[in-house]
Design an enzyme around this catalytic site. Structure first.
Site, PDB file in Angstrom:
ATOM      1  N   GLU A 188       5.661   8.462   1.194  1.00 21.58           N
ATOM      2  CA  GLU A 188       6.993   8.175   1.744  1.00 21.58           C
ATOM      3  C   GLU A 188       7.564   6.866   1.225  1.00 21.58           C
ATOM      4  O   GLU A 188       8.732   6.579   1.444  1.00 21.58           O
ATOM      5  CB  GLU A 188       6.870   8.021   3.260  1.00 21.58           C
ATOM      6  CG  GLU A 188       6.763   9.293   4.029  1.00 21.58           C
ATOM      7  CD  GLU A 188       6.831   9.001   5.519  1.00 21.58           C
ATOM      8  OE1 GLU A 188       7.713   9.555   6.172  1.00 21.58           O
ATOM      9  OE2 GLU A 188       6.002   8.208   6.018  1.00 21.58           O
TER      10      GLU A 188
ATOM     11  N   LYS B  67       7.618  -1.600   6.552  1.00 23.28           N
ATOM     12  CA  LYS B  67       7.617  -0.312   5.846  1.00 23.28           C
ATOM     13  C   LYS B  67       8.861  -0.214   4.978  1.00 23.28           C
ATOM     14  O   LYS B  67       9.954  -0.580   5.403  1.00 23.28           O
ATOM     15  CB  LYS B  67       7.476   0.867   6.806  1.00 23.28           C
ATOM     16  CG  LYS B  67       8.397   0.886   7.979  1.00 23.28           C
ATOM     17  CD  LYS B  67       8.159   2.128   8.843  1.00 23.28           C
ATOM     18  CE  LYS B  67       8.914   2.016  10.148  1.00 23.28           C
ATOM     19  NZ  LYS B  67       8.930   3.207  10.950  1.00 23.28           N
TER      20      LYS B  67
ATOM     21  N   ARG C 286      -1.480   9.779  11.445  1.00 24.21           N
ATOM     22  CA  ARG C 286      -2.356   8.629  11.653  1.00 24.21           C
ATOM     23  C   ARG C 286      -3.678   9.092  12.238  1.00 24.21           C
ATOM     24  O   ARG C 286      -3.709   9.939  13.131  1.00 24.21           O
ATOM     25  CB  ARG C 286      -1.692   7.658  12.617  1.00 24.21           C
ATOM     26  CG  ARG C 286      -2.446   6.369  12.808  1.00 24.21           C
ATOM     27  CD  ARG C 286      -1.615   5.242  12.341  1.00 24.21           C
ATOM     28  NE  ARG C 286      -2.221   3.952  12.465  1.00 24.21           N
ATOM     29  CZ  ARG C 286      -1.509   2.842  12.637  1.00 24.21           C
ATOM     30  NH1 ARG C 286      -0.205   2.906  12.767  1.00 24.21           N
ATOM     31  NH2 ARG C 286      -2.093   1.676  12.668  1.00 24.21           N
TER      32      ARG C 286
ATOM     33  N   ARG D 280       4.632  -3.625  17.100  1.00 21.49           N
ATOM     34  CA  ARG D 280       5.428  -3.313  15.920  1.00 21.49           C
ATOM     35  C   ARG D 280       5.671  -4.671  15.281  1.00 21.49           C
ATOM     36  O   ARG D 280       6.498  -5.437  15.717  1.00 21.49           O
ATOM     37  CB  ARG D 280       6.737  -2.633  16.327  1.00 21.49           C
ATOM     38  CG  ARG D 280       7.438  -1.953  15.183  1.00 21.49           C
ATOM     39  CD  ARG D 280       8.624  -1.112  15.644  1.00 21.49           C
ATOM     40  NE  ARG D 280       8.240   0.178  16.205  1.00 21.49           N
ATOM     41  CZ  ARG D 280       7.862   1.238  15.496  1.00 21.49           C
ATOM     42  NH1 ARG D 280       7.802   1.171  14.180  1.00 21.49           N
ATOM     43  NH2 ARG D 280       7.530   2.354  16.089  1.00 21.49           N
TER      44      ARG D 280
ATOM     45  N   LYS E 275       2.050  -5.596   3.587  1.00 18.24           N
ATOM     46  CA  LYS E 275       1.304  -6.258   4.659  1.00 18.24           C
ATOM     47  C   LYS E 275       0.880  -7.668   4.272  1.00 18.24           C
ATOM     48  O   LYS E 275       0.461  -7.897   3.135  1.00 18.24           O
ATOM     49  CB  LYS E 275       0.036  -5.456   4.983  1.00 18.24           C
ATOM     50  CG  LYS E 275       0.313  -4.041   5.421  1.00 18.24           C
ATOM     51  CD  LYS E 275      -0.976  -3.263   5.618  1.00 18.24           C
ATOM     52  CE  LYS E 275      -0.675  -1.844   6.062  1.00 18.24           C
ATOM     53  NZ  LYS E 275      -1.902  -1.047   6.205  1.00 18.24           N
TER      54      LYS E 275
ATOM     55  N   ARG F 124      -2.301   8.785  16.787  1.00 17.31           N
ATOM     56  CA  ARG F 124      -1.478   7.594  17.031  1.00 17.31           C
ATOM     57  C   ARG F 124      -1.334   7.356  18.533  1.00 17.31           C
ATOM     58  O   ARG F 124      -1.157   6.256  18.996  1.00 17.31           O
ATOM     59  CB  ARG F 124      -0.110   7.896  16.415  1.00 17.31           C
ATOM     60  CG  ARG F 124       0.896   6.821  16.481  1.00 17.31           C
ATOM     61  CD  ARG F 124       2.202   7.406  15.990  1.00 17.31           C
ATOM     62  NE  ARG F 124       3.200   6.380  15.821  1.00 17.31           N
ATOM     63  CZ  ARG F 124       3.848   5.813  16.832  1.00 17.31           C
ATOM     64  NH1 ARG F 124       3.594   6.164  18.069  1.00 17.31           N
ATOM     65  NH2 ARG F 124       4.756   4.886  16.592  1.00 17.31           N
TER      66      ARG F 124
ATOM     67  N   LYS G 258       2.496   4.357   1.448  1.00 13.70           N
ATOM     68  CA  LYS G 258       2.694   4.855   2.814  1.00 13.70           C
ATOM     69  C   LYS G 258       2.550   6.373   2.736  1.00 13.70           C
ATOM     70  O   LYS G 258       3.463   7.081   2.306  1.00 13.70           O
ATOM     71  CB  LYS G 258       4.067   4.464   3.361  1.00 13.70           C
ATOM     72  CG  LYS G 258       4.253   4.873   4.819  1.00 13.70           C
ATOM     73  CD  LYS G 258       5.598   4.399   5.356  1.00 13.70           C
ATOM     74  CE  LYS G 258       5.708   4.506   6.875  1.00 13.70           C
ATOM     75  NZ  LYS G 258       5.441   5.818   7.411  1.00 13.70           N
TER      76      LYS G 258
ATOM     77  N   GLU H 147       0.864  -1.192   0.000  1.00 11.93           N
ATOM     78  CA  GLU H 147       0.000   0.000   0.000  1.00 11.93           C
ATOM     79  C   GLU H 147       0.892   1.231   0.000  1.00 11.93           C
ATOM     80  O   GLU H 147       2.011   1.191   0.519  1.00 11.93           O
ATOM     81  CB  GLU H 147      -0.854   0.045   1.272  1.00 11.93           C
ATOM     82  CG  GLU H 147      -1.922  -1.019   1.330  1.00 11.93           C
ATOM     83  CD  GLU H 147      -2.606  -1.061   2.706  1.00 11.93           C
ATOM     84  OE1 GLU H 147      -2.202  -0.303   3.617  1.00 11.93           O
ATOM     85  OE2 GLU H 147      -3.534  -1.865   2.863  1.00 11.93           O
TER      86      GLU H 147
HETATM   87  P1  ATP Z   1       7.108   6.712  10.954  1.00 10.31           P
HETATM   88  O1  ATP Z   1       8.234   7.379  11.671  1.00 10.31           O
HETATM   89  O2  ATP Z   1       7.517   5.895   9.787  1.00 10.31           O
HETATM   90  O3  ATP Z   1       5.914   7.548  10.713  1.00 10.31           O
HETATM   91  P2  ATP Z   1       5.851   5.518  13.190  1.00 10.31           P
HETATM   92  O4  ATP Z   1       6.774   5.094  14.286  1.00 10.31           O
HETATM   93  O5  ATP Z   1       4.949   6.661  13.408  1.00 10.31           O
HETATM   94  O6  ATP Z   1       6.744   5.655  11.941  1.00 10.31           O
HETATM   95  P3  ATP Z   1       5.505   3.131  11.846  1.00 10.31           P
HETATM   96  O7  ATP Z   1       4.887   1.884  12.276  1.00 10.31           O
HETATM   97  O8  ATP Z   1       6.958   3.104  11.827  1.00 10.31           O
HETATM   98  O9  ATP Z   1       4.986   4.305  12.737  1.00 10.31           O
HETATM   99  O10 ATP Z   1       4.948   3.515  10.382  1.00 10.31           O
HETATM  100  C1  ATP Z   1       3.610   3.391  10.198  1.00 10.31           C
HETATM  101  C2  ATP Z   1       2.963   4.735  10.052  1.00 10.31           C
HETATM  102  O11 ATP Z   1       2.802   5.056   8.676  1.00 10.31           O
HETATM  103  C3  ATP Z   1       1.566   4.645  10.584  1.00 10.31           C
HETATM  104  O12 ATP Z   1       1.543   5.016  11.935  1.00 10.31           O
HETATM  105  C4  ATP Z   1       0.760   5.582   9.724  1.00 10.31           C
HETATM  106  O13 ATP Z   1       0.686   6.846  10.340  1.00 10.31           O
HETATM  107  C5  ATP Z   1       1.559   5.727   8.443  1.00 10.31           C
HETATM  108  N1  ATP Z   1       0.908   5.140   7.248  1.00 10.31           N
HETATM  109  C6  ATP Z   1       0.766   5.751   6.053  1.00 10.31           C
HETATM  110  N2  ATP Z   1       0.174   4.961   5.155  1.00 10.31           N
HETATM  111  C7  ATP Z   1      -0.093   3.791   5.771  1.00 10.31           C
HETATM  112  C8  ATP Z   1      -0.684   2.576   5.353  1.00 10.31           C
HETATM  113  N3  ATP Z   1      -1.110   2.383   4.110  1.00 10.31           N
HETATM  114  N4  ATP Z   1      -0.789   1.594   6.273  1.00 10.31           N
HETATM  115  C9  ATP Z   1      -0.350   1.771   7.544  1.00 10.31           C
HETATM  116  N5  ATP Z   1       0.226   2.893   7.990  1.00 10.31           N
HETATM  117  C10 ATP Z   1       0.366   3.905   7.117  1.00 10.31           C
END
Ligand code: ATP
Length: 649
Positions: free
Chosen positions: A456, A481, A303, A475, A461, A319, A298, A296
């Site tokens: 990004e 990612k 969030r 996690r 998944k 989040r 990103k 998907e």
């Molecule tokens: P990052 O620093 O990469 O934002 P994070 O620590 O906030 O990371 P991660 O689990 O590392 O969280 O990355 C997932 C984040 O990416 C999610 O919290 C969400 O906000 C964002 N995101 C964007 N598109 C998607 C998607 N298609 N599915 C899931 N998460 C997504």
């Protein structure tokens, strides 16, 4: 089991069944917990205390345990309700002065020496001569007053807060003032994170059940029950993170009945599932070999967990489980247009929880804008008509639908339900763009497309089987990612806590010029310093950081900061999280991050660059030493082949 000695945590004379819990019992437990560094002992003390509370609560009294648990994690409500303490130093000093008759300058001098206002309050109280012993404090009394303080608002609220704090302090004996003041500051400093409190709660419930039923369990059986209990409560709590519901259910139905009675419910944000970083498409294919998976986009936004409750209310949570409905009134307003069953306006979806990313969008061109655009929006009291930066929601998961939690369904089924029950509305709502690609080439093309479209990178998944269940708060390796930055060799960014600063030079003399950052070790519950950072900031940003950080200045590093050789000019209460990029990681005799994991020395960032503030993360969500050690090892592997690891596998 020998560790569970209730007599140790009980107070002189105990308290009878049905009587309110004496605050002295909690303060005693806190002081015992603080006095040991051994995790097992901390756990045993807390378990014993909570067990006493359960056993001495009258039937049907859920409040005693509820309040005890809230005070142990130093909160007054579930996260999403957001009733917070964090009273400023000067207000507390004033109240300590008023309740003990000491001058403010003496109190300030003591604070400079001790670095802990709780201790200063306790010493000031205990050296005060009083004619009468005050009436003992009880847990409900303290809890109610702390809430009253947290909720006080308006122009006379400061005076009201000082007066309640003075009243509380006047009744304190022994250790009580120390912990009341620390609670008010918003920091207990006893080294007990919420995770440990959950485990202790589960263990206390198991032990209470054992004693009540008179069951004879062998040591082994008991150990298994305790372990299973802890697992159950952690998983239930990540799905329904509110003690207001979990504790009554625990007392009513026991640990075995908890899962059945505590399920995800709209209105209560669950802890989001997170992803693991990967640095190459090959790694994705290795991990998901022979399994069905989907890629998907990103999206580069924020969030957003969106809930529709039975009464029709729509809420958007961050989040961090913060209620963002006031930041996004436009999303709340837009949503009914999208929540239609297979596009049929008449049939709207009744209750739901979906997971999404809110992304800034240019509605005339349909182009997605980077996160920086989104961060220009106000956080509070936003009026729809004033909104400049428009937002589109990209939904990627459905967690609850019309009365049913869906976490245990495979992703492809959740995705189908999502697509059936919602309808894209241009510029307002869409499904995360996905491709069920299988080969390196297909993934590469999709990745490039995502970057071209302003994302990004990709989230990859698992689609089928139980490996694709939604895992709250994890996690998970079932979500990977793949960011464009990793492919450029830059690596993942780190989320670090600002713990200190250095005064600026030249043009920067009125603000901080550089900062000391730290990672967070959730095992040790401590911050470990990692680098000094002075690049990536514009003048404007430096000024904004100064304004945010100045009120957090402290005279000494807080006890849970592992300082190492760092010597900043000022220290901060660890609260602000920044996202930072680094060119390289290196071993360092100065900093303490990940010490002992790959080397006796710590790991530091070379040429760290500031990216942005992460106000959707709390200090405890910062990158951990394990992740840093992993990054260091990957880099070492890329440069010289495998290196050795000392601890932690
Ligand atoms: P990052 O620093 O990469 O934002 P994070 O620590 O906030 O990371 P991660 O689990 O590392 O969280 O990355 C997932 C984040 O990416 C999610 O919290 C969400 O906000 C964002 N995101 C964007 N598109 C998607 C998607 N298609 N599915 C899931 N998460 C997504």
């Amino acid at each position: 089991l020998a560790l569970f000695k209730r007599d140790d945590v009980d107070i002189k004379g105990g308290w009878k069944v049905g009587q309110p819990v004496p605050y002295a019992a909690l303060a005693k437990a806190f002081s015992l917990i603080e006095a040991t560094t051994k995790r097992l002992e901390k756990n045993a003390i807390l378990t014993s205390f909570l067990l006493l509370v359960i056993q001495r609560s009258a039937k049907g009294d859920y409040n005693s345990l509820l309040q005890a648990v809230y005070l142990c994690i130093n909160r007054l409500s579930p996260d999403y309700v957001g009733i917070e303490l964090g009273i400023g130093e000067s207000l507390l000093i004033k109240a300590i002065g008023e309740s003990t008759g000491r001058s403010l300058s003496l109190i300030k001098a003591d604070l400079k020496k001790e670095g802990d206002l709780g201790l200063v309050a306790m010493n000031s109280k205990n050296s005060q001569k009083t004619l009468f012993k005050p009436k003992p404090l009880t847990l409900p009394f303290v809890f109610t007053h702390l809430r009253e303080i947290a909720l006080a608002s308006g122009h006379s609220s400061q005076a009201k807060k000082v007066s309640i704090i003075t009243k509380l302090l006047a009744a304190c004996q022994d250790f009580e003032a120390k912990y009341i003041v620390r609670s008010l500051e918003g920091k207990l400093r006893i080294g007990n994170a919420e995770r440990s409190v959950l485990v202790a709660l589960a263990q206390a419930a198991v032990l209470a059940e054992k004693e009540r039923s008179g069951k004879k369990w062998s040591q082994e059986q008991l150990a298994t029950r305790l372990e299973e209990g802890a697992k159950t409560i952690k998983s239930v709590y990540s799905e329904l993170p509110t003690y207001d519901k979990v504790i009554p259910a625990l007392l009513e139905h026991g640990i075995d009945g908890l899962r059945e009675h505590c399920k995800l419910s709209p209105g209560v944000p669950l802890k989001p599932m997170l992803a693991k970083p990967t640095k190459a498409i090959g790694e994705v294919l290795d991990r998901f070999e022979n399994k069905r998976f989907t890629c998907e986009y990103k999206y580069d936004g924020e969030r957003a967990q969106v809930h529709k409750v039975e009464d029709g209310t729509v809420a958007v949570f961050s989040r961090n489980s913060e209620d963002m409905s006031k930041k996004y009134p436009d999303l709340v307003e837009q949503l009914p247009r999208a929540s239609t069953f297979q596009g049929c306006i008449k049939e709207t979806t009744k209750t739901f929880v979906f997971d999404a990313e809110a992304v800034a969008i240019d509605r005339t061109t349909g182009k997605l804008m980077p996160f920086q655009e989104l961060s220009r929006r106000k956080r509070k009291d936003v009026r729809v008509e004033d909104i400049q930066v428009k937002v589109c929601l990209f939904a990627f998961d459905l967690l609850y639908l019309n009365g049913e939690p869906l976490l245990q369904l495979p992703l492809h089924e959740r995705r189908k339900l999502l697509r059936d029950h919602f309808t894209p509305v241009p510029g307002e709502f869409d499904f995360a763009k996905s491709s069920d690609a299988e080969s390196t080439e297909e993934i590469q093309i999709f990745l490039e497309e995502s970057v071209k479209d302003g994302c990004e990178g990709l989230m990859v998944k698992m689609l089928d089987t139980d490996a694709s269940f939604y895992e709250p708060s994890r996690r998970s390796v079932n979500w990977l990612k793949l960011k464009k930055d990793y492919l450029a060799g830059v690596g993942d960014s780190l989320d670090l806590v600002v713990v200190g600063a250095y005064y600026g030079k030249g043009k920067r003399t009125n603000v901080y010029g550089a900062f000391l950052l730290a990672c967070y070790d959730s095992e040790e519950e401590a911050f470990q310093t990692i680098c000094k950072i002075g690049t990536g900031f514009s003048e404007e940003v430096l000024q904004a950081h100064y304004d945010t950080l100045k009120p957090l200045e402290t005279s000494k590093p807080r006890g849970d900061i592992r300082v190492g050789g760092a010597k900043p000019d000022v220290w901060f209460e660890p609260r602000v999280v920044w996202e930072v990029l680094t060119a390289d990681l290196s071993l360092s005799p100065i900093y303490t991050a990940a010490q002992g994991l790959v080397d006796e020395r710590g790991i530091s960032l070379r040429f760290p660059r500031y990216l942005r503030i992460r106000d959707d993360k709390s200090a405890e969500d910062a990158t951990g030493p394990e992740q840093i050690a992993e990054m260091y090892e990957r880099q070492a592997l890329a440069q010289n082949g495998p290196g050795k690891r000392k601890k932690g596998g």
